[in-house]
Design a protein around this motif. Structure first.
Motif, PDB file in Angstrom:
ATOM      1  N   LYS A  17       4.736  -8.327  -3.148  1.00 17.24           N
ATOM      2  CA  LYS A  17       4.108  -7.095  -3.618  1.00 17.24           C
ATOM      3  C   LYS A  17       4.084  -6.103  -2.472  1.00 17.24           C
ATOM      4  N   VAL A  18       4.770  -5.008  -2.690  1.00 14.74           N
ATOM      5  CA  VAL A  18       4.757  -3.932  -1.707  1.00 14.74           C
ATOM      6  C   VAL A  18       3.344  -3.331  -1.705  1.00 14.74           C
ATOM      7  N   PRO A  19       2.764  -3.087  -0.536  1.00 17.31           N
ATOM      8  CA  PRO A  19       1.420  -2.497  -0.510  1.00 17.31           C
ATOM      9  C   PRO A  19       1.387  -1.199  -1.321  1.00 17.31           C
ATOM     10  N   THR A  20       0.303  -0.986  -2.033  1.00 14.77           N
ATOM     11  CA  THR A  20       0.217   0.181  -2.916  1.00 14.77           C
ATOM     12  C   THR A  20       0.074   1.464  -2.092  1.00 14.77           C
ATOM     13  N   LEU A  21       0.209   2.590  -2.778  1.00 14.62           N
ATOM     14  CA  LEU A  21       0.016   3.871  -2.082  1.00 14.62           C
ATOM     15  C   LEU A  21      -1.397   3.945  -1.498  1.00 14.62           C
ATOM     16  N   ASN A  22      -2.403   3.520  -2.264  1.00 18.06           N
ATOM     17  CA  ASN A  22      -3.771   3.528  -1.720  1.00 18.06           C
ATOM     18  C   ASN A  22      -3.878   2.644  -0.492  1.00 18.06           C
ATOM     19  N   ASP A  23      -3.279   1.458  -0.563  1.00 18.85           N
ATOM     20  CA  ASP A  23      -3.337   0.542   0.585  1.00 18.85           C
ATOM     21  C   ASP A  23      -2.799   1.223   1.840  1.00 18.85           C
ATOM     22  N   ARG A  24      -1.721   1.981   1.667  1.00 16.29           N
ATOM     23  CA  ARG A  24      -1.056   2.521   2.855  1.00 16.29           C
ATOM     24  C   ARG A  24      -1.573   3.893   3.273  1.00 16.29           C
ATOM     25  N   PHE A  25      -2.010   4.697   2.270  1.00 15.46           N
ATOM     26  CA  PHE A  25      -2.241   6.105   2.612  1.00 15.46           C
ATOM     27  C   PHE A  25      -3.653   6.607   2.342  1.00 15.46           C
ATOM     28  N   TRP A  26      -4.523   5.811   1.759  1.00 12.39           N
ATOM     29  CA  TRP A  26      -5.873   6.311   1.452  1.00 12.39           C
ATOM     30  C   TRP A  26      -6.498   6.866   2.725  1.00 12.39           C
ATOM     31  N   SER A  27      -7.152   7.997   2.600  1.00 11.69           N
ATOM     32  CA  SER A  27      -7.716   8.638   3.777  1.00 11.69           C
ATOM     33  C   SER A  27      -9.223   8.834   3.598  1.00 11.69           C
ATOM     34  N   PRO A  28     -10.017   8.273   4.528  1.00  8.98           N
ATOM     35  CA  PRO A  28      -9.583   7.467   5.669  1.00  8.98           C
ATOM     36  C   PRO A  28      -9.497   5.993   5.285  1.00  8.98           C
ATOM     37  N   GLY A  29      -8.814   5.236   6.098  1.00 11.94           N
ATOM     38  CA  GLY A  29      -8.809   3.783   5.929  1.00 11.94           C
ATOM     39  C   GLY A  29      -7.457   3.198   5.597  1.00 11.94           C
ATOM     40  N   GLY A  30      -6.566   3.963   4.969  1.00  9.59           N
ATOM     41  CA  GLY A  30      -5.254   3.432   4.592  1.00  9.59           C
ATOM     42  C   GLY A  30      -4.521   2.860   5.796  1.00  9.59           C
ATOM     43  N   ASN A  31      -3.750   1.818   5.547  1.00 15.49           N
ATOM     44  CA  ASN A  31      -3.112   1.115   6.656  1.00 15.49           C
ATOM     45  C   ASN A  31      -1.598   1.105   6.445  1.00 15.49           C
ATOM     46  N   PRO A  32      -0.876   2.040   7.095  1.00 10.83           N
ATOM     47  CA  PRO A  32       0.582   2.126   6.863  1.00 10.83           C
ATOM     48  C   PRO A  32       1.347   0.937   7.428  1.00 10.83           C
ATOM     49  N   ASP A  33       0.684   0.123   8.247  1.00  8.41           N
ATOM     50  CA  ASP A  33       1.385  -1.013   8.860  1.00  8.41           C
ATOM     51  C   ASP A  33       1.289  -2.288   8.039  1.00  8.41           C
ATOM     52  N   PRO A  63     -14.853  -3.571   5.355  1.00  2.36           N
ATOM     53  CA  PRO A  63     -15.550  -2.421   5.931  1.00  2.36           C
ATOM     54  C   PRO A  63     -15.359  -2.367   7.440  1.00  2.36           C
ATOM     55  N   GLN A  64     -15.083  -1.181   7.930  1.00  2.00           N
ATOM     56  CA  GLN A  64     -15.069  -0.952   9.373  1.00  2.00           C
ATOM     57  C   GLN A  64     -16.067   0.165   9.609  1.00  2.00           C
ATOM     58  N   GLY A  65     -17.324  -0.216   9.712  1.00  2.00           N
ATOM     59  CA  GLY A  65     -18.372   0.789   9.686  1.00  2.00           C
ATOM     60  C   GLY A  65     -18.459   1.341   8.275  1.00  2.00           C
ATOM     61  N   ASN A  66     -18.445   2.644   8.139  1.00  2.00           N
ATOM     62  CA  ASN A  66     -18.559   3.245   6.814  1.00  2.00           C
ATOM     63  C   ASN A  66     -17.225   3.347   6.098  1.00  2.00           C
ATOM     64  N   VAL A  67     -16.144   3.048   6.795  1.00  2.00           N
ATOM     65  CA  VAL A  67     -14.811   3.190   6.215  1.00  2.00           C
ATOM     66  C   VAL A  67     -14.269   1.803   5.881  1.00  2.00           C
ATOM     67  N   TRP A  68     -13.723   1.687   4.697  1.00  2.00           N
ATOM     68  CA  TRP A  68     -13.089   0.420   4.313  1.00  2.00           C
ATOM     69  C   TRP A  68     -11.589   0.559   4.518  1.00  2.00           C
ATOM     70  N   SER A  69     -10.995  -0.495   5.043  1.00  2.00           N
ATOM     71  CA  SER A  69      -9.573  -0.447   5.360  1.00  2.00           C
ATOM     72  C   SER A  69      -8.920  -1.771   4.968  1.00  2.00           C
ATOM     73  N   PRO A  70      -7.690  -1.705   4.414  1.00  2.00           N
ATOM     74  CA  PRO A  70      -7.041  -2.941   3.969  1.00  2.00           C
ATOM     75  C   PRO A  70      -6.304  -3.643   5.104  1.00  2.00           C
ATOM     76  N   GLU A  71      -6.307  -4.962   5.054  1.00  2.00           N
ATOM     77  CA  GLU A  71      -5.572  -5.742   6.042  1.00  2.00           C
ATOM     78  C   GLU A  71      -4.908  -6.929   5.348  1.00  2.00           C
ATOM     79  N   ASN A  72      -3.807  -7.386   5.963  1.00  2.00           N
ATOM     80  CA  ASN A  72      -3.152  -8.617   5.473  1.00  2.00           C
ATOM     81  C   ASN A  72      -3.937  -9.799   6.039  1.00  2.00           C
ATOM     82  N   ILE A  73      -4.918 -10.246   5.311  1.00  2.00           N
ATOM     83  CA  ILE A  73      -5.815 -11.243   5.886  1.00  2.00           C
ATOM     84  C   ILE A  73      -5.646 -12.614   5.251  1.00  2.00           C
TER      85      ILE A  73
END
Lengths: 616, 350
Positions: free
Chosen positions: A402-418, A457-467
């Motif tokens: 599954k290719v990461p979704t647009l939200n996963d990669r680009f949501w601002s703030p928090g999206g993770n293009p990597d 969550p990273q403080g108030n911002v949530w960010s996706p990771e390959n965990i």
């Protein structure tokens, strides 16, 4: 996959009068999806099967008649699939070969896909990124139109009214000549959803009416096909769907959220077939608007593809294809563009009618990344057979991604293009036993999903990771029998599934969820249905059992198992001159079971529905 | 700037725990939860699974979900604050309700269940409840209509008035018939006359006002900004700031606890994308700052047990499941840890 519709329609392989869900049925003149998916379990619903639940959503159908667990936030609310323990975005969903999962969210809301909008559906189990493509990790679901020539004209009007302010209206008209086919459908599904429930969030837990769950959905589907010559066909389908929903709050919340979803989907296929080969060219477009409390999110997808299927020899079949996808997203917090190119190849070796082996490969490039190696391999072998009995072995293994979704990669703030793609490996083995009109199958599977994306969550911002890394294993048993007693024809279907999906890598070494069943993933599910036909009358009853679910990843709180029963009585048609008038009376949640699919999300008790059609 | 403002004793420090509270003078038999530590678990968004755990620190016995156990129904909300007033505990759910329970056994006394949007905290004054509430979100997820909701009965009931205040009010503190409101978004402290139910004064402060506390008969405000924290005191006769003490502690989240010897423990977080958390210490006696007294990530709540000289640090574990609490000694050494509820965010030392 893409040729499926054409092959079925051209050769007329769907038997019109068969009235059962066809379990593990492989079409004889196999379309591509069937031809190259040896060894993988599947369930097919034909037009007649879907007609019984024609006023329901795809979520309700899967919930009652498949081992897919539907995470339902309330009746008519967000309903997302969990297939063999995977998450909502791990089931690929296609309509006439067009991917329906949202490019931004990476999943579909099954409440927004009315069964009335399509003519057949097939559910494919397990990872098969090679044959099916992106997101086929837990499995995939394929919804199809059909077009049949030389059938004259038909018209039907259906009105269903039911408890809690339900009113469903459906209109369908079709016309076909030897060269031309057209079908138009219109539907409006409305429910006030003012069901009563015990409000656990208030002192004394009073019985209250749900007052913020109204759902209004309407849509139009247009199918057209033109047989240019005996070996060339052009077909197109257009589907516009509009939904306006009050979002039912969980108990304890007083939110008054409102959500509108609008989807425009269009697909155009050109098909050319010869004695040994077929060519298909496909293009399509999907535009979606989602307005959540005035916050607008828009996505668009444009697809261009070509496929070639070739029987090189009596025993050898080849398939080549390519697809380009252009996606754009204009979300409330970002704008993004994604382009993908895919190549896929399949080969099937069929040394005899009893044995076939298929190998599939796919390569995908997106956003400067390449996934060069996505294989799957399957085998189907009828190893024992006599006059009335047959035993078949199915073996398969494959990779899903599954290719990461647009939200996963680009949501601002928090999206993770990597982010890396999520990926999975599945292997499964199954045994099918046919004995007269009794069919049974037992399938075992083992799957690893790695780089599972979770938002933290990273403080108030949530960010996706390959965990997360998840191991999912289980057993699926199903059976079907068909028999007659006097003038009554009986059809029974039953299924049981056992799933153990555990996290084997979490957010830390001390993650308390390690080794425990994933949240909202029942270990046990079962369903049973019986249908009895007596002349034009029928009785249909089904029961679904859903085992207990964990609310969180580390299992301290569980939701009780529940069992739901539905009963329908109907007549397939009183005749009034040229008019045929089918009627159905249905009771859902027959025993008024109080249950929650998700924690603190109340579900309705017993409801009554009357469905009347006029067919011309 | 007055640096040596505070003269704490251990006994006074006990009253400064994160939940600003007043203890009842009346004698009554102690209930099971009148001693020990109450652990506030916020719950996860959309799940409404906030709950309270109880820890007996003498035996390490941990009782989960004590609201549900006592009342036979789930709390069903996101638990934002836990306020003790006159032997009654007020459980403030930011999902829109207040549950009122007996502080000894958690048996339900009453509730406020309607006409609230996003309640944050509460104070009792003049026989009434005053509830700070962000108000509803608008289309851009701002909260322009924040208010203090008034309920005429300390045992709950309907909201009778909404007093408009600056955006995102947080903590409240009462003195006499007056209430101070920490207006966290606009840097405003409102003064409300509880009898008249109206704002009679506003005081502008730096940063984001978060928490009030009492010391030496006065009222203090803890306010955060990106690079520093500020502690204000007030002249309560004319509603002006009396003192302003600024300390160079960056990225403070507003979660604080008071330990022995005038040490304030503060959670710091760099936030996205670096995401490094720390507990800083601030000596209120001599203004000594240690910005990295204890480091890690995922810190979501802090409490202090001055009697045992222990610091309780809560980790939400990404809200994927239950959180954990790590107990530290006053040197920052880990003493033990244990699993608690989902999203542990604060402690009430009884």
């Amino acid at each position: 996959m893409i040729l499926f519709v054409w092959v079925l329609s051209f050769f007329g392989q769907i038997p019109e009068k068969q009235d059962t869900v066809s379990l593990s049925e492989i079409e004889v003149n196999a379309a591509v999806l069937e031809r190259y998916s040896q060894g993988q379990k599947q369930i097919t619903w034909k037009k007649e099967d879907l007609a019984l639940v024609g006023s329901q959503s795809l979520g309700e159908l899967l919930s009652a008649q498949s081992p897919v667990f539907i995470r339902e936030y309330g009746p008519g609310m967000l309903a997302s699939p969990s297939f063999r323990g995977t998450s909502a975005g791990h089931t690929a969903i296609f309509w006439n070969g067009m991917p329906l999962n949202s490019p931004s969210l990476g999943q579909s809301d099954l409440s927004l896909l009315p069964v009335f909008a399509f003519e057949s559906a097939s559910l494919h189990f397990g990872s098969n990124g090679a044959l099916i493509g992106n997101e086929a990790i837990g499995g995939s679901l394929h919804l199809n139109s059909e077009n049949k020539f030389d059938q004259g004209s038909e018209f039907s009007f259906t009105q269903e009214i039911g408890s809690f302010g339900q009113s469903n209206t459906q209109l369908k008209g079709s016309f076909s000549s030897k060269k031309f086919y057209s079908q138009t459908k219109f539907y409006r599904h409305f429910t006030e959803n003012n069901f009563s429930f015990r409000n656990l969030a208030l002192p004394e837990t009073p019985i209250q009416k749900q007052h913020h769950a109204r759902v209004n959905q309407q849509g139009i589907v247009q199918d057209l096909a033109w047989k240019i010559t005996e070996n060339k066909k052009l077909k197109t389908a257009l589907w516009y769907h509009d939904a306006d929903r009050e979002i039912q709050p969980p108990m304890g919340s007083s939110t008054q959220d409102q959500q509108q979803d609008q989807s425009l989907r269009w697909v155009l296929d050109y098909e050319r077939y010869g004695d040994k080969s077929t060519i298909q060219l496909k293009t399509g477009f999907i535009a979606e608007n989602q307005i959540f409390n005035e916050s607008l999110n828009r996505t668009k997808q444009f697809i261009l593809g070509a496929e070639w299927d070739y029987q090189a020899h009596e025993h050898w079949f080849f398939h080549l294809g390519t697809r380009f996808t252009h996606q754009t997203g204009e979300l409330s917090t970002y704008q993004a563009l994604d382009q993908r190119a895919e190549l896929f190849q399949s080969v099937k070796f069929e040394p005899s009618e009893k044995l076939d082996i298929a190998l599939n490969l796919r390569q995908i490039a997106y956003s400067e990344r390449i996934q060069p190696w996505i294989p799957s391999l399957g085998l189907g072998w009828t190893f024992w057979e006599n006059r009335s009995q047959e035993l078949k072995l199915n073996l398969s293994g494959g990779k899903g991604f599954k290719v990461p979704t647009l939200n996963d990669r680009f949501w601002s703030p928090g999206g993770n293009p990597d982010l890396l793609p999520e990926n999975s490996w599945t292997s499964e083995a199954g045994l099918e036993w046919k004995s007269g009109t009794l069919e049974q199958s037992l399938t075992g599977y083992y799957m690893n999903v790695d780089n599972w994306i979770i938002w933290l969550p990273q403080g108030n911002v949530w960010s996706p990771e390959n965990i997360r890394k998840v191991r999912s294993e289980g057993i699926e048993y199903q059976g079907k029998v068909f028999f007659k007693t006097g003038e009554i024809t009986w059809t029974n279907l039953w299924q049981y599934s056992l799933n153990r999906a555990v996290s084997i890598r979490g957010i830390s070494e001390n993650d308390p969820s390690l080794g425990k069943q994933l949240p909202y993933t029942p270990q046990h599910q079962a369903n049973f249905s019986i249908k009895a036909h007596y002349r034009a009358f029928y009785l249909f009853a089904q029961n679904t059992f859903t085992g207990k679910r964990n609310v969180t990843a580390d299992n301290p709180r569980t939701l009780d198992a529940f069992s739901l029963s539905d009963l329908a009585l109907g007549c397939s048609g009183f005749q009034l001159g040229d008019l045929k008038i089918p009627v159905q009376f249905r009771i859902q949640n027959l025993f008024n079971t109080e249950y929650q699919v998700l924690y603190l999300r109340p579900m309705p008790g017993r409801s009554y529905h009357i469905n009347l059609s006029i067919q011309l | 700037m007055k640096k040596h403002l505070f003269h704490f004793s251990k006994v006074i420090a006990l009253a400064f725990i994160l939940f600003s509270c007043t203890n009842s003078e009346t004698e009554k038999p102690l209930g099971e939860f009148d001693s020990g530590i109450l652990i506030m678990n916020e719950g996860a968004f959309g799940s409404n699974d906030g709950e309270v755990y109880h820890l007996n620190p003498a035996t390490d016995e941990l009782k989960p979900n004590i609201f549900e156990s006592a009342n036979g129904r789930p709390f069903a909300g996101l638990l934002q604050d836990l306020v003790l007033e006159n032997d009654q505990l007020y459980l403030v759910a930011n999902t829109g309700k207040i549950e009122i329970v007996n502080s000894g056994d958690f048996a339900s006394i009453g509730a406020v269940t309607a006409d609230l949007d996003q309640p944050r905290s509460l104070t009792v004054n003049s026989g009434k409840l005053f509830i700070s509430d962000y108000g509803p979100y608008d289309a851009d997820f701002n909260t322009p209509d924040s208010y203090i909701a008034v309920v005429q009965d300390v045992n709950g009931g309907g909201v009778t008035n909404k007093i408009p205040v600056s955006r995102k009010p947080e903590d409240l503190i009462s003195f006499g018939k007056f209430i101070l409101v920490a207006g966290s978004e606009e840097g405003i402290v409102e003064v409300i006359d509880a009898e008249e139910e109206e704002v009679i004064e506003t005081i502008e402060v730096e940063g984001s006002p978060k928490v009030f506390f009492e010391a030496n008969g006065g009222i203090y405000l803890f306010s955060t900004s990106l690079e520093e924290v500020t502690i204000y005191s007030f002249n309560l006769d004319d509603f002006t700031t009396a003192s302003t003490d600024v300390f160079p502690i960056s990225n403070a989240t507003g979660k604080i606890a008071f330990g022995n010897d005038g040490i304030m423990y503060l959670i710091r977080s760099s936030g996205f994308p670096d995401y490094v958390d720390a507990v800083a210490t601030l000596s209120l006696f001599n203004s000594t700052v240690n910005p990295t007294w204890y480091e890690g990530s995922g810190f979501y709540g802090i409490g202090a047990d001055p009697l045992r000289g222990e610091i309780y640090l809560a980790n939400a574990n990404g809200f994927q499941g239950n959180g954990t609490v790590t107990v530290l000694d006053e040197s920052g050494n880990e003493v033990r840890d244990f699993e608690v509820g989902r999203g542990p965010s604060g402690f009430l030392m009884r």
